[in-house]
Design an enzyme around this catalytic site. Structure first.
Site, PDB file in Angstrom:
ATOM      1  N   SER A  60       0.795  -1.317  -0.182  1.00 58.52           N
ATOM      2  CA  SER A  60      -0.020  -0.266  -0.069  1.00 58.52           C
ATOM      3  C   SER A  60       1.063   1.162   0.245  1.00 58.52           C
ATOM      4  CB  SER A  60      -1.010  -0.022   0.978  1.00 58.52           C
ATOM      5  OG  SER A  60      -1.874   1.405   1.629  1.00 58.52           O
ATOM      6  N   TYR A  76      -2.246  -1.919  10.397  1.00 60.51           N
ATOM      7  CA  TYR A  76      -2.589  -1.990   8.189  1.00 60.51           C
ATOM      8  C   TYR A  76      -1.208  -1.328   8.488  1.00 60.51           C
ATOM      9  CZ  TYR A  76      -4.245  -1.480   4.080  1.00 60.51           C
ATOM     10  OH  TYR A  76      -4.378  -1.246   2.915  1.00 60.51           O
TER      11      TYR A  76
HETATM   12  P1  NAD Z   1     -11.824  -4.781  -0.589  1.00 62.56           P
HETATM   13  O1  NAD Z   1     -12.511  -5.137   0.910  1.00 62.56           O
HETATM   14  O2  NAD Z   1     -12.558  -4.088  -1.723  1.00 62.56           O
HETATM   15  O3  NAD Z   1     -11.051  -6.537  -1.570  1.00 62.56           O
HETATM   16  C1  NAD Z   1     -11.020  -7.233  -0.639  1.00 62.56           C
HETATM   17  C2  NAD Z   1     -11.367  -8.457  -1.202  1.00 62.56           C
HETATM   18  O4  NAD Z   1     -10.430  -9.401   0.086  1.00 62.56           O
HETATM   19  C3  NAD Z   1     -12.615  -9.107  -0.029  1.00 62.56           C
HETATM   20  O5  NAD Z   1     -13.241  -9.926  -1.658  1.00 62.56           O
HETATM   21  C4  NAD Z   1     -12.266  -9.483   1.193  1.00 62.56           C
HETATM   22  O6  NAD Z   1     -13.345 -11.005   1.016  1.00 62.56           O
HETATM   23  C5  NAD Z   1     -11.423 -10.590   0.869  1.00 62.56           C
HETATM   24  N1  NAD Z   1     -10.401 -11.206   1.789  1.00 62.56           N
HETATM   25  C6  NAD Z   1     -10.494 -10.536   3.369  1.00 62.56           C
HETATM   26  N2  NAD Z   1      -9.557 -11.135   3.993  1.00 62.56           N
HETATM   27  C7  NAD Z   1     -10.003 -12.173   3.598  1.00 62.56           C
HETATM   28  C8  NAD Z   1      -9.466 -13.365   4.390  1.00 62.56           C
HETATM   29  N3  NAD Z   1      -9.037 -13.701   5.748  1.00 62.56           N
HETATM   30  N4  NAD Z   1      -8.751 -14.235   3.678  1.00 62.56           N
HETATM   31  C9  NAD Z   1      -9.851 -14.719   2.141  1.00 62.56           C
HETATM   32  N5  NAD Z   1      -9.838 -13.834   1.397  1.00 62.56           N
HETATM   33  C10 NAD Z   1      -9.940 -12.479   2.255  1.00 62.56           C
HETATM   34  O7  NAD Z   1     -10.807  -4.148  -0.704  1.00 62.56           O
HETATM   35  P2  NAD Z   1      -9.554  -3.298  -1.871  1.00 62.56           P
HETATM   36  O8  NAD Z   1      -9.961  -2.031  -1.946  1.00 62.56           O
HETATM   37  O9  NAD Z   1      -9.411  -4.509  -3.242  1.00 62.56           O
HETATM   38  O10 NAD Z   1      -8.631  -4.029  -1.468  1.00 62.56           O
HETATM   39  C11 NAD Z   1      -7.353  -4.945  -1.939  1.00 62.56           C
HETATM   40  C12 NAD Z   1      -6.567  -4.936  -1.633  1.00 62.56           C
HETATM   41  O11 NAD Z   1      -5.632  -4.038  -1.931  1.00 62.56           O
HETATM   42  C13 NAD Z   1      -6.219  -5.136  -0.093  1.00 62.56           C
HETATM   43  O12 NAD Z   1      -4.322  -6.199   0.604  1.00 62.56           O
HETATM   44  C14 NAD Z   1      -5.620  -3.901   0.526  1.00 62.56           C
HETATM   45  O13 NAD Z   1      -5.165  -3.279   1.412  1.00 62.56           O
HETATM   46  C15 NAD Z   1      -5.097  -3.172  -0.710  1.00 62.56           C
HETATM   47  N6  NAD Z   1      -5.443  -1.642  -0.686  1.00 62.56           N
HETATM   48  C16 NAD Z   1      -6.757  -1.457  -1.427  1.00 62.56           C
HETATM   49  C17 NAD Z   1      -6.783   0.612  -1.107  1.00 62.56           C
HETATM   50  C18 NAD Z   1      -8.114   0.915  -1.320  1.00 62.56           C
HETATM   51  O14 NAD Z   1      -7.907   2.167  -1.249  1.00 62.56           O
HETATM   52  N7  NAD Z   1      -8.678   0.238  -2.012  1.00 62.56           N
HETATM   53  C19 NAD Z   1      -5.031   1.102  -0.720  1.00 62.56           C
HETATM   54  C20 NAD Z   1      -3.843   0.497  -0.415  1.00 62.56           C
HETATM   55  C21 NAD Z   1      -4.081  -0.783  -0.479  1.00 62.56           C
END
Ligand code: NAD
Length: 253
Positions: free
Chosen positions: A141, A154
């Site tokens: 991230s 986080y």
């Molecule tokens: P999201 O919540 O929309 O999707 C995350 C998915 O991961 C969900 O489908 C959830 O069910 C699955 N998940 C969570 N815990 C799990 C587990 N224990 N086992 C299996 N599946 C699991 O999130 P997103 O925004 O699409 O994030 C995706 C990645 O990007 C993450 O690693 C997040 O930290 C990273 N990220 C997101 C952002 C943002 O602003 N959205 C910014 C930086 C990094």
């Protein structure tokens, strides 16, 4: 010709946000996607939508459990006989003051965001060594690079992903396994919306989020998926051990 024609990609967190977008894009580029998520209901409906030509397989697993990580890799390998790309995308965000972050919360964040990446890499690399090739994309991230109050656990989990990525990239540099980290900035997904919704005024929180973006808007999931596709393709042969920051310029502010 798709950029991932015939390749097998294991993507975690496919039920929502960036993972779902990446699944659709990788498939459009010719990949077979083995999608892993703990959200079984969303996974089943994804299967109905995407599996028309049999190139999508859903595997329900809670990746915070080491045995589930091993089962996901084994099942994918047993199904396809190879794994070309491991895209570690699943993650959770917990917003909490540092002082009240207890051991249970810390363990939950580290298990999903960091330990699952550690175990999935540990399980997949022997297969990639036998194949003589492979690509690993680990989701860190922008918060692995800059910081934000109330995100201590986080930030630490994503910093650990970045360090692990560099260590593995060095350890396997001579084995034709390309290992990089992807560092998204604020992307409009259910995760980010959930964070805004925890504020007293979610609309104000979103406006403040947008104000941190030099480009004047939040990112879209497909804009991260496009970079993941580039990393997964054969194009970036020299990109190894990098942290690709994809954040609309947020971290240069
Ligand atoms: P999201 O919540 O929309 O999707 C995350 C998915 O991961 C969900 O489908 C959830 O069910 C699955 N998940 C969570 N815990 C799990 C587990 N224990 N086992 C299996 N599946 C699991 O999130 P997103 O925004 O699409 O994030 C995706 C990645 O990007 C993450 O690693 C997040 O930290 C990273 N990220 C997101 C952002 C943002 O602003 N959205 C910014 C930086 C990094």
């Amino acid at each position: 010709m798709g950029r991932l024609d015939g390749k097998v990609a294991l993507i975690t967190g496919v039920a929502s946000g960036i993972g779902r977008s990446a699944t659709e894009l990788f498939m459009a580029e010719g990949a077979n996607v083995f999608g892993v998520d703990r959200n079984e209901a969303a996974g089943q409906s994804l299967t109905k939508t995407l599996n028309a030509d049999g190139r999508f397989q859903f595997f329900a697993a809670d990746l915070s459990v080491e045995a589930a990580c091993a089962a996901a890799i084994n099942h994918c390998h047993n199904t396809y006989g190879r794994i070309d790309v491991l895209y570690n995308n699943a993650g959770i965000a917990i917003i909490e003051p540092f002082a009240s972050t207890n051991a249970e919360t810390l363990e939950q964040v580290l298990s999903v965001n960091f330990k699952s990446v550690f175990y999935l890499c540990q399980q997949v690399i022997p297969h990639m060594q036998r194949q003589g090739s492979g690509v690993v994309i680990n989701t860190a991230s922008e918060l692995a690079i800059v910081a934000q109050p109330l995100y201590a656990a986080y930030c630490a989990s994503k910093g650990a992903v970045l360090s692990l990525t560099r260590a593995l990239a060095l350890e396997y540099a001579r084995e034709n396994i390309r290992i990089n980290a992807l560092c998204p900035g604020p992307i409009e997904t259910p995760m980010l919306q959930g964070e805004f919704d925890q504020a007293a005024d979610p609309a104000q929180a979103k406006a403040e989020g947008i104000a941190t973006m030099p480009i004047g808007r939040l990112g879209n999931p497909v804009e991260i998926a496009q970079v993941a596709l580039f990393l997964a393709s054969d194009a970036p042969a020299l990109l190894h051990g990098s942290a690709l920051v994809v954040d609309g310029g947020k971290t240069i502010l």
